[in-house]
Structures are given as C-alpha cells and as structure tokens.
Design a protein around this motif. Structure first.
Motif, short mmCIF file in Angstrom:
data_model
loop_
_atom_site.label_atom_id
_atom_site.label_comp_id
_atom_site.label_asym_id
_atom_site.label_seq_id
_atom_site.Cartn_x
_atom_site.Cartn_y
_atom_site.Cartn_z
N THR A 146 50.36 42.02 20.37
CA THR A 146 48.96 41.66 20.59
C THR A 146 48.55 42.09 21.98
OG1 THR A 146 49.61 39.49 21.37
CG2 THR A 146 49.09 39.67 19.05
N ASN A 147 47.27 42.35 22.14
CA ASN A 147 46.77 42.71 23.47
C ASN A 147 45.36 42.21 23.64
OD1 ASN A 147 45.15 44.44 22.04
ND2 ASN A 147 46.07 46.30 22.80
N SER A 148 44.83 42.36 24.82
CA SER A 148 43.48 41.93 25.15
C SER A 148 42.72 43.11 25.72
CB SER A 148 43.51 40.81 26.18
OG SER A 148 44.22 39.71 25.68
N GLU A 149 41.39 43.01 25.67
CA GLU A 149 40.54 44.05 26.24
C GLU A 149 39.47 43.40 27.10
OE1 GLU A 149 38.89 45.80 22.72
OE2 GLU A 149 40.41 47.35 22.70
N ILE A 150 38.97 44.17 28.03
CA ILE A 150 37.84 43.72 28.82
C ILE A 150 36.78 44.82 28.74
CG2 ILE A 150 38.71 44.63 31.00
CD1 ILE A 150 37.51 42.12 32.33
N THR A 151 35.55 44.43 28.55
CA THR A 151 34.47 45.40 28.42
C THR A 151 33.20 44.82 28.99
OG1 THR A 151 33.33 46.88 26.89
CG2 THR A 151 33.76 44.66 26.11
N GLY A 152 32.23 45.66 29.23
CA GLY A 152 30.96 45.16 29.74
C GLY A 152 30.05 46.28 30.16
N SER A 153 28.85 45.91 30.53
CA SER A 153 27.87 46.86 31.01
C SER A 153 27.01 46.16 32.05
CB SER A 153 27.02 47.39 29.86
OG SER A 153 26.31 46.34 29.25
N GLY A 154 26.27 46.94 32.79
CA GLY A 154 25.40 46.37 33.81
C GLY A 154 24.07 47.06 33.83
N LEU A 155 23.02 46.31 34.06
CA LEU A 155 21.67 46.85 34.20
C LEU A 155 21.09 46.29 35.48
CD1 LEU A 155 19.25 48.43 33.06
CD2 LEU A 155 18.56 46.32 31.91
N SER A 156 20.66 47.17 36.36
CA SER A 156 20.02 46.70 37.59
C SER A 156 18.67 47.39 37.74
CB SER A 156 20.90 46.99 38.81
OG SER A 156 21.06 48.37 38.99
N ALA A 157 17.71 46.64 38.20
CA ALA A 157 16.37 47.17 38.45
C ALA A 157 16.05 46.96 39.92
CB ALA A 157 15.35 46.46 37.57
N ARG A 158 15.33 47.91 40.47
CA ARG A 158 15.00 47.84 41.90
C ARG A 158 13.54 48.17 42.11
NH1 ARG A 158 20.17 51.53 43.06
NH2 ARG A 158 21.72 49.92 42.79
N ILE A 159 12.97 47.55 43.11
CA ILE A 159 11.63 47.88 43.56
C ILE A 159 11.67 47.87 45.08
CG2 ILE A 159 10.86 45.49 43.45
CD1 ILE A 159 8.07 46.61 42.64
N GLY A 160 11.02 48.84 45.69
CA GLY A 160 11.09 48.90 47.14
C GLY A 160 10.01 49.77 47.74
N LEU A 161 9.90 49.68 49.05
CA LEU A 161 8.98 50.50 49.82
C LEU A 161 9.77 51.44 50.70
CD1 LEU A 161 6.42 47.76 50.95
CD2 LEU A 161 6.07 49.52 49.21
N THR A 162 9.32 52.67 50.80
CA THR A 162 9.92 53.64 51.73
C THR A 162 8.81 54.16 52.63
OG1 THR A 162 9.62 55.51 50.21
CG2 THR A 162 11.71 54.31 50.10
N TYR A 163 9.19 54.52 53.84
CA TYR A 163 8.23 55.06 54.79
C TYR A 163 8.78 56.33 55.38
CZ TYR A 163 4.67 55.27 58.38
OH TYR A 163 3.61 55.69 59.15
N SER A 164 8.00 57.38 55.38
CA SER A 164 8.40 58.67 55.94
C SER A 164 7.78 58.81 57.34
CB SER A 164 7.92 59.80 55.03
OG SER A 164 8.26 61.04 55.60
N PHE A 165 8.62 58.97 58.35
CA PHE A 165 8.13 59.05 59.71
C PHE A 165 7.65 60.45 60.09
CE2 PHE A 165 10.74 55.26 59.75
CZ PHE A 165 9.89 54.36 60.36
N PHE A 166 8.04 61.46 59.31
CA PHE A 166 7.53 62.81 59.56
C PHE A 166 7.54 63.56 58.23
CE2 PHE A 166 12.09 63.16 59.99
CZ PHE A 166 12.40 64.36 59.37
N ASP A 167 6.75 64.60 58.18
CA ASP A 167 6.63 65.43 56.99
C ASP A 167 7.60 66.58 57.11
OD1 ASP A 167 5.88 66.80 54.75
OD2 ASP A 167 3.87 67.31 55.45
#
Length: 145
Positions: A119-140
């Motif tokens: 007999t044996n065992s298993e481990i399984t899974g998945s992940g979902l991550s969501a992100r929201i953020g602000l970025t600022y560009s100091f030069f072009d």
C-alpha cells in the motif's frame, strides 16, 4: 526509535493532514499584446516549485517539495487620469502540483489483493493566486533610444 529500531505510524481514517506552503520559486515566460495604446493583455506559462510543511495528527510532520506547470493571465493599464506613469495590474496564476508518491504518510505494510503490491499514499494539490497592484514608471524607456 531507540537503538536503530524502525518506526512506523499508521494514520487512521478521518485524520486531518495539513499542508502549509513555505515558499515558491520557478521560471516562467510572458507573452502579451496591446488591446489598445494604454492596455496590455499577457499570458504566462512556466514551472513552479514549492516547499510544503505537512503535519498529520498531533505529533508528526514532514517536509515535501512539489512542483508542476503554471499558467496565468494579466491585464495592465495606464491610469492616465491620475498620472500617465501610473499603471494598474490585475492577474491570476494557476499551478498544478501534480501527484507525488509519499512513503512517509500512512502504513506501508500489507499488500493490496488486486495488485499484490504494498500500500502507498499520494499527495496532490493545486494553487490559484490572484493579484492586484499599482506600478509606477519613473522614466520612459523609449526616451533612451
């Protein structure tokens, strides 16, 4: 165990097994296109690996490393009404940690009648991550060329 004796722990049905993600690392690539002059839509793909601390029962724990394919999408747009260098980014990443055989959880004695294997065992899974953020560009960057 004392004196080099092997220990074996049998997990009873209904025992809760908890996994806590300690860290994640990996590699991915991103490909995008402009929906309009101020909005970029991008998709990404790659591989992520995470370290998990797994605890079962009240006294037993182990460390496992799991990894697998990762896919995601993001949308980045300039917030020109406030500042032309300010961007809003929204994205999500899904990772499938696949299924790995685990020899340290559960009983490893006896055989299954249909296969004759241990007999044996298993481990399984998945992940979902969501992100929201602000970025600022100091030069072009375009102004450099």
């Amino acid at each position: 165990a004392e004196g080099g004796d092997a220990c074996q722990y049998i997990i009873a049905a209904g025992t809760v097994v908890k996994a806590e993600k300690e860290w994640t690392g990996g590699m991915s690539g991103r490909l995008g296109f402009y929906v309009n002059p101020t909005t970029l839509f991008a998709v990404r793909g790659g591989v992520l690996v995470s370290k998990f601390d797994v605890a079962y029962g009240t006294a037993f724990s182990e460390t496992f490393y799991g990894g697998g394919p990762s896919v995601g999408a993001s949308l980045e747009s300039t917030v020109a009404a406030i500042d032309p260098n300010l961007n809003l980014r929204i994205g999500a990443i899904y990772t499938d940690y696949l299924t790995a055989p685990v020899s340290g959880i559960g009983t490893m004695t006896g055989t299954r009648p249909e296969t004759g294997s241990a007999t044996n065992s298993e481990i399984t899974g998945s992940g979902l991550s969501a992100r929201i953020g602000l970025t600022y560009s100091f030069f072009d960057a375009n102004s450099l060329f």
